[in-house]
Design a protein around this motif. Structure first.
Motif: not given
Length: 109
Positions: A3-5, A66-69, A72
């Motif tokens: 997540p967050g990458q 994609e799928n940011p925390s 982020d």
């Protein structure tokens, strides 16, 4: 995917990006330190306006995660807000500086 990458981001890309950032910092310091005092304010006003590129970059990165925390998103939003403050401040300083050269009402040149 973590997540967050960023999509397609690798450790090698990160190290290359950090090396470019450090080199850009050294080059920027070398260039700015050689600017005479009379040109410093106009140069910095223009540089602050160019900071809009950083704002655009922050918006693009925020959209590509994609799928940011939560962290982020907070860091990117803070970076975008500070960048916008810098852009607006650059324009205000430039406007104020240019107003100093305008003739006053009733004054003849």
């Amino acid at each position: 995917m973590i997540p967050g990458q960023l999509v397609g981001d690798t450790t090698g890309d990160l190290l290359a990006d950090l090396a470019i950032l450090v080199l850009a910092g050294f080059v920027g310091f070398a260039v700015i330190s050689k600017v005479p005092n009379t040109l410093h304010t106009p140069l910095m006003s223009g540089t602050n306006a160019i900071h809009g590129i950083v704002v655009l970059g922050g918006i693009i990165v925020l959209g590509r995660l994609e799928n940011p925390s939560f962290l982020d998103v907070v860091i990117l939003v803070v970076a975008i807000v500070f960048g916008m403050i810098n852009v607006v401040g650059g324009f205000l300083v430039t406007d104020r500086m240019l107003a100093m050269f305008k003739p006053k009402k009733g004054e003849r040149r």
